[in-house]
Design an enzyme around this catalytic site. Structure first.
Site, PDB file in Angstrom:
ATOM      1  N   CYS A  13      51.318 -11.609  22.097  1.00 20.97           N
ATOM      2  CA  CYS A  13      51.431 -11.017  20.762  1.00 20.97           C
ATOM      3  C   CYS A  13      50.159 -10.198  20.564  1.00 20.97           C
ATOM      4  CB  CYS A  13      51.663 -12.061  19.673  1.00 20.97           C
ATOM      5  SG  CYS A  13      50.323 -13.213  19.436  1.00 20.97           S
ATOM      6  N   CYS A  85      56.015 -11.155  18.609  1.00 20.04           N
ATOM      7  CA  CYS A  85      55.760 -10.422  17.374  1.00 20.04           C
ATOM      8  C   CYS A  85      56.991 -10.472  16.464  1.00 20.04           C
ATOM      9  CB  CYS A  85      55.413  -8.977  17.677  1.00 20.04           C
ATOM     10  SG  CYS A  85      54.059  -8.859  18.854  1.00 20.04           S
ATOM     11  N   CYS A  92      54.010  -4.560  18.980  1.00 29.35           N
ATOM     12  CA  CYS A  92      54.067  -5.610  19.988  1.00 29.35           C
ATOM     13  C   CYS A  92      53.627  -5.054  21.331  1.00 29.35           C
ATOM     14  CB  CYS A  92      55.498  -6.137  20.076  1.00 29.35           C
ATOM     15  SG  CYS A  92      55.514  -7.874  20.493  1.00 29.35           S
TER      16      CYS A  92
END
Length: 145
Positions: A13, A85, A92
């Site tokens: 992430c 994400c 992302c």
């Protein structure tokens, strides 16, 4: 199962301070005998203390967790890379050397931790909710056998 037969999983992430750390800690805790587990972010920041707290509540060993940059894993191959994400406005990261890439979005607990309208207990509860969503998904997705 020996080390070389374990599937390599990388959770990614943006900040590697919340969701990817939760996923790394939970997968290693539940099924670490079957998976080598890593996490990283495109813009790593210090792990949120609430992330560590809600993992410790499950009995997860948080000592191996640290914020890491995706660059650390450039050129390495993974069996599975999972982006975590959540929002459309969230950028992302992409990681290309994976046999399989999946996206499984979860809300960013960082948003909870910086919300000044919330009490410390409400922030902790928000982190628990994200943790439990990630744990439930990992149990469904990664259960061996």
């Amino acid at each position: 199962m020996n080390h070389n037969q374990k599937k390599k999983v990388l959770f990614i992430c943006r900040n590697n301070s919340g969701r990817s750390q939760l996923a790394e800690g939970i997968l290693r805790h539940l099924y670490g005998d079957c998976y080598q587990v890593y996490s990283a972010g495109s813009d790593p920041r210090a792990i949120n203390p609430l992330t560590l707290q809600v993992l410790q509540e499950l009995g997860v060993d948080t000592s191996p967790l640290e914020a890491k940059s995706l660059e650390k894993y450039q050129g390495q191959e993974f069996d599975l890379v999972v982006s975590l994400c959540g929002g459309e406005d969230e950028e992302c990261p992409i990681f290309l050397t994976a046999a399989r890439f999946i996206h499984q979005g979860f809300p960013d607990p960082r948003e909870i931790s910086v919300d000044n309208q919330l009490s410390p207990e409400e922030k902790l509860e928000g982190f628990r909710q994200v943790r439990d969503q990630i744990r439930d998904w990992i149990e469904a997705q990664f259960k061996p056998g």
